[in-house]
Enzyme design. Structure first.
Site, PDB file in Angstrom:
ATOM      1  N   GLU A   1      16.772  -2.145   0.603  1.00 59.69           N
ATOM      2  CA  GLU A   1      16.544  -1.026  -0.321  1.00 59.69           C
ATOM      3  C   GLU A   1      17.415   0.177   0.040  1.00 59.69           C
ATOM      4  O   GLU A   1      17.940   0.857  -0.852  1.00 59.69           O
ATOM      5  CB  GLU A   1      15.058  -0.650  -0.343  1.00 59.69           C
ATOM      6  CG  GLU A   1      14.155  -1.721  -0.951  1.00 59.69           C
ATOM      7  CD  GLU A   1      13.875  -2.903  -0.019  1.00 59.69           C
ATOM      8  OE1 GLU A   1      14.178  -2.807   1.190  1.00 59.69           O
ATOM      9  OE2 GLU A   1      13.356  -3.929  -0.503  1.00 59.69           O
TER      10      GLU A   1
ATOM     11  N   HIS B   1       1.331  -4.010  -2.628  1.00 57.17           N
ATOM     12  CA  HIS B   1       1.871  -4.143  -3.989  1.00 57.17           C
ATOM     13  C   HIS B   1       1.115  -3.253  -4.963  1.00 57.17           C
ATOM     14  O   HIS B   1       1.003  -3.561  -6.139  1.00 57.17           O
ATOM     15  CB  HIS B   1       1.783  -5.599  -4.480  1.00 57.17           C
ATOM     16  CG  HIS B   1       2.580  -6.553  -3.662  1.00 57.17           C
ATOM     17  ND1 HIS B   1       2.127  -7.076  -2.474  1.00 57.17           N
ATOM     18  CD2 HIS B   1       3.820  -7.067  -3.845  1.00 57.17           C
ATOM     19  CE1 HIS B   1       3.043  -7.873  -1.964  1.00 57.17           C
ATOM     20  NE2 HIS B   1       4.087  -7.883  -2.768  1.00 57.17           N
TER      21      HIS B   1
END
Ligand SMILES: Cc1ncc(C[n+]2csc(CCOP(=O)(O)OP(=O)(O)O)c2C)c(N)n1
Lengths: 337, 410
Positions: free
Chosen positions: A60, A129
């Site tokens: 990322e 999540h």
């Protein structure tokens, strides 16, 4: 006009921008050939070519850093971070670099970067999540933070974000990708096709960043919400049976202070709803803004309905999620003062 | 009981600390001219040994030897000498200005001038550079006004950065010099992104970036290496191994077990190790890597083997952690002295001319400093107006920042 769910509307925004502007590139983990784990980029590589929409290594920090360099070159990258829970490796590049480069270089360089990322719970994603990290971005000078709550808004806001010359964190409420979830998890999912905001123009249109939308007019109490919580707030208003005015902020920075102030001056009461943890959440900022700007109109303490200050649990998802009943309780308390 | 020793933790330590005799392992230095120069389209897996060797052009007699000799004209070499001396004189002056309280901070590049000035000569003027804070020579050699650099160091009203940044954090789009960050290593993967953009657009420009060996320990180093390898980005990634990261010797960054150049091997692209105090060798390597990048053969990692001649910054006292004469023991000398002796050997320079150039640079720096100080320093004079503090956060200033500016009354 076409009927779209939020995934299709976001896909359409990317498609429109890839078609209009050769400087727009789309990339991230699994977004190329496969079309993304939530299918938002489906078909874009096939239609626009390998170099316009491609897969990246699982890094990322690298994804965002590379996009910053591309932005400095003059491109308009749109990157996907697969889940907001995985944006933290890129946090330094976002906070110390993307947000600062215009300021640091006194305008010589800037970063027209859009970072799309699915956020929020209600999908049994557990603590890795489900997070809502918006306050980690609204606290940073130099980046805009945007959260849509419907297909129509999602497309118009994403196009504005891509065309913006500053970095934008675009948080996609993944629980409402397929339908306007109102927090009634024990009821069947309502698809977007049953909702008027699923009527989406196929071409280019924009919703300006920094403009809220009044999704329900009311006289008794103002409810400030964004993302999934807009629908939960509407349900909470219905459950409480109060005449609530529900404002969908759409953009957290810059925030539409005029719409907030006009509403609270009218109602004299304010409840703030978000899914993120309560302490130092964006609700704290909203509460302070209302207090600073509307103090003499307030007839009741401002209330916050938020996620508990714990990591997002798996089995106890619905005990954690600030659902319509918690919103309704706060509304009743507020109007009774 | 099993017959194994108890475990012991290894903490790297340098060869010498204050009071010890400074020493560098000279036997590890291959003679100048001994390293082969492969074609620039070579398959990276066939030149792994170059990551453990050292490319050198100037020999012990200051003659240019071997296949990496770039055969530069005396004019170019004199010009390089000029910019290296200009940079050293500039550093000297700004360091003293800080000591006199005219600014808060300064960082010298003494001894490392060749590691970036050679790139100003080897790259095209519009190849994009993503520097760290010790590449000021590159900016001077690209013709950026020294006066503007001083204005930046003084944070005065003529600082194009509006007095926002720590001294030495320059930026110049016009000189293809990216805004310097105080966060180590962030620019390395950004350079890769810029290079990818250039390739995507079918441009001909390439990118180059610099970090210190200490900074290779950051995650951004890996991100840059991996993305550069995956997308075969036209970028030159430079690691300036000046032996020290503030007080930590290069072993703390992982230099004991392998060379920094060899980090490239696992990523599958060339990692070249070069004598960073040999202008001709650095030039030759930069030229090689640039040609490779420009022909779509992808990135190169370059380890510039050098020595940080002075303290880390004005806030540092290196005598507390390394022998004070360590620079004298450095086996690869001084890049200015070596290029000077080379030119003299060619009959293209003399001690008198060198002394005159030194004087010219000292005068230039002194006169420019007077000009900058006539505008202002951090201590006083003309400074950027406080209202500018609220500019450039966004392209258009949003209401909340406008309100804060009004509140401050500027
Ligand atoms: C991310 C980050 N961590 C720590 C620092 C503090 N710091 C500034 S310079 C420096 C040493 C860097 O050493 P090196 O990369 O070898 O470069 P050199 O100073 O030798 O040129 C440190 C630790 C920083 N600026 N940024």
């Amino acid at each position: 006009m076409a009927t779209m769910n939020m995934i299709q509307a976001l896909n359409s925004a990317l498609d429109v921008m890839l078609t209009r502007d050769a400087n727009v590139l789309v990339f991230g983990e699994d977004v190329g050939y496969f079309g993304g784990v939530f299918r938002v980029t489906e078909g874009l590589q096939k239609k626009h070519g390998l170099t316009r929409c491609f897969d990246t290594p699982i890094g990322e920090a690298g994804i965002v850093a590379v996009a910053i360099g591309m932005g400095a070159y003059g491109l308009r990258p749109v990157v996907e971070i697969q889940f907001a829970d995985y944006i933290y490796p890129a946090y330094d590049q976002i906070v110390s670099e993307a947000a600062r480069i215009r300021y640091r270089s006194a305008g010589e360089f800037y970063v027209p970067l859009t970072i799309r990322t699915p956020y929020g719970g209600g999908i049994f994603g557990g603590q890795t999540h489900s997070q809502s990290p918006e306050a980690l971005f609204t606290h940073v000078a130099g980046i805009k933070t945007v959260v849509p709550s419907s297909p129509y808004d999602a497309k118009g806001l994403l196009i504005s974000a891509i065309e913006d010359n500053d970095p934008v964190i675009f948080l996609e409420p993944k629980r409402i990708y397929n339908g306007p979830f109102n927090g009634r998890h024990d009821q069947p999912v309502i698809p977007w096709s049953k909702h008027p905001a699923s009527e989406v123009p196929e071409g280019h249109y924009k919703i300006p960043l920094g403009k809220a939308s009044v999704v329900r007019e009311g006289a008794q109490v103002t409810v400030l919400a964004y993302g999934t919580m807009v629908h939960v707030a509407l349900e909470g208003v219905a459950e409480a049976g109060v005449d609530g005015e529900v404002i969908d902020l759409r953009s957290l920075v810059p925030v539409d202070i005029d719409t907030i102030v006009a509403s609270v001056e009218k109602t004299g009461r304010c409840v703030i709803v978000h899914e993120a943890t309560r302490t130092s959440g964006y609700g704290a900022e909203l509460s302070a803004l209302v207090q600073e700007n509307c103090f003499f109109h307030l007839e009741a303490p401002i209330e916050r309905v938020a996620g508990w200050d714990t990591p997002y649990p798996h089995a106890h998802e619905w005990a954690y999620f600030p659902g319509p009943s918690r919103v309704a309780e706060a509304l009743r308390r507020t109007v009774e003062v | 009981m099993k017959n194994t020793p108890t475990l012991s933790l290894h903490i790297p330590e340098p060869e010498a600390r204050p009071g010890d005799e400074a020493s560098f392992d000279r036997s590890a230095l291959p003679p100048a001219g001994s390293v082969p120069r492969p074609p620039t389209d070579v398959c990276a897996t066939t030149i792994r040994d170059l990551s453990f060797s050292l490319i050198r052009v100037l020999d012990e007699d200051f003659k240019a030897v071997g296949p990496w000799n770039p055969r530069l004209s005396p004019d170019v070499m004199r010009s390089a000498l000029r910019y290296m001396m200009m940079t050293r004189a500039y550093d000297e002056r700004m360091y003293r200005a800080q000591r006199q309280g005219k600014t808060s901070f300064y960082m010298k590049s003494t001894g490392e001038e060749a590691t970036n000035i050679a790139y100003a000569f080897a790259l095209h003027r519009d190849d994009m550079c993503f520097p760290a804070y010790r590449q000021q020579g590159l900016l001077l050699a690209r013709g950026y006004p020294m006066l503007t650099m001083m204005n930046q160091v003084y944070s005065n009203a003529h600082d194009p950065g509006k007095g926002r940044n720590l001294p030495v954090m320059y930026s110049s789009r016009e000189h293809s010099f990216f805004t310097i960050s105080g966060n180590l290593g962030t620019q390395f993967p950004q350079a890769v992104g810029w290079a990818m953009a250039s390739a995507y657009k079918g441009d001909t420009r390439i990118a180059a970036s610099w970090i210190g060996e200490g900074t290779t320990a950051e995650g951004d180093f890996h991100q840059a290496m991996n993305f550069a390898a995956v997308y075969r980005a036209p970028v030159i990634l430079n690691v300036v191994n000046n032996q020290w990261a503030i007080s930590s010797f290069q072993g703390i960054a992982g230099g004991e077990a392998s060379t920094f150049a060899s980090r490239a091997i696992g990523y599958g692209f060339p990692g070249l190790r070069v004598d960073g105090n040999d202008f001709l060798a650095v030039y030759a390597v930069a030229e090689w890597a640039a040609e490779r990048a420009r022909n779509n053969h992808g990135p190169t990692l370059v380890e510039l083997y050098t020595y940080r001649g002075e303290g880390h910054s004005t806030s540092d006292d290196p005598s507390r952690y390394r022998p004070s004469d360590e620079w004298k023991a450095w086996p690869l000398g001084d890049p200015i002295e070596r290029l000077k002796r080379h030119l003299i050997g060619l009959d293209e320079w003399s001690d008198e001319k060198h002394a005159a150039l030194g004087q010219e640079m000292a005068d230039l720096v002194r006169d420019t400093q007077k000009e900058a100080e006539a505008v202002g320093t951090l201590q006083g004079g003309e400074q950027p107006s406080p209202g500018t503090m609220f500019e450039d956060v966004f392209e258009e200033t949003p209401w909340h920042i406008r309100r804060q500016r009004q509140q401050m009354g500027v």
